[in-house]
Design an enzyme around this catalytic site. Structure first.
Site, PDB file in Angstrom:
ATOM      1  CB  CYS A 246      33.317  38.574  43.647  1.00 10.54           C
ATOM      2  SG  CYS A 246      32.850  36.807  41.386  1.00 10.54           S
TER       3      CYS A 246
ATOM      4  CD  GLU B  79      34.206  31.930  44.730  1.00  8.21           C
ATOM      5  OE1 GLU B  79      35.374  32.384  43.073  1.00  8.21           O
ATOM      6  OE2 GLU B  79      34.559  33.109  44.950  1.00  8.21           O
TER       7      GLU B  79
ATOM      8  CG  ASN C  71      41.214  33.088  39.897  1.00  8.37           C
ATOM      9  OD1 ASN C  71      41.976  32.456  40.469  1.00  8.37           O
ATOM     10  ND2 ASN C  71      42.115  34.489  40.140  1.00  8.37           N
TER      11      ASN C  71
ATOM     12  CD  GLU D  42      43.701  37.134  37.018  1.00  5.82           C
ATOM     13  OE1 GLU D  42      43.742  37.808  38.023  1.00  5.82           O
ATOM     14  OE2 GLU D  42      44.818  37.626  36.214  1.00  5.82           O
TER      15      GLU D  42
ATOM     16  CB  CYS E 126      30.993  34.149  42.254  1.00  4.42           C
ATOM     17  SG  CYS E 126      32.233  33.718  41.510  1.00  4.42           S
TER      18      CYS E 126
ATOM     19  CB  CYS F 130      35.250  34.259  39.488  1.00  3.95           C
ATOM     20  SG  CYS F 130      34.800  36.094  40.254  1.00  3.95           S
TER      21      CYS F 130
END
Length: 160
Positions: A112, A74, A61, A63, A115, A72
């Site tokens: 999530c 993935e 990830n 940010e 994703c 993210c």
């Protein structure tokens, strides 16, 4: 009329229960997690993706202070794959996540919703299931045989 969905999954209590390639993916996802850039959430996620040609691509990830501009783990990995290996099928993805400072209370971390939808796009595109594994650092591991198992009412190009 009421209907019921059933989810089949495998559950492992230790990485030792995994196959050799799955152990490798778990270790690479853990290593990728350590390189995450997560100064705002302090929640680190790494993933390792096995391609059909045997290559393993990792992501974590990333940010950004301008939420939600981050990405993210993935999606970092699969978008890289889409850009650099567009003809390669994705066979397996292994996700390891949790707070920077590990807590015994942290459950296995699934992808999530965004994703899941992104992974579903690749599963639909390749006409072949992608095995999804997700875990925490204490090696509590879940495995589903396809992204659609995590997103049973998925949206794809057939709706367009």
């Amino acid at each position: 009329m009421k209907k019921e969905l059933t989810l089949n999954f495998d559950y492992f209590t230790a990485a030792a229960e995994l196959s050799d390639i799955e152990k490798t993916l778990f270790e690479k996802a853990k290593t990728a997690r350590e390189k995450a850039y997560a100064p705002y959430s302090d929640f680190f996620v790494g993933c390792a993706v096995l391609l059909e040609n045997g290559e393993i691509i990792c992501g974590n990830n990333q940010e950004n202070a301008a939420f939600p501009s981050g990405l993210c783990a993935e999606r970092t990995a699969v978008f890289y794959i889409g850009a650099n290996f567009p003809e390669q099928k994705i066979k397996k993805i292994f996700i390891v996540g949790g707070p920077r400072i590990f807590s015994e209370k942290t459950p296995a971390i699934p992808p999530c919703g965004a994703c899941r939808q992104s992974l579903m796009e690749y599963e639909t595109k390749q006409h072949e299931n992608i095995e999804v594994y997700f875990s925490n650092l204490k090696e509590e591991i879940y495995k589903v045989n396809a992204v659609k198992d995590l997103l049973p009412f998925y949206f794809d190009s057939t709706f367009l």
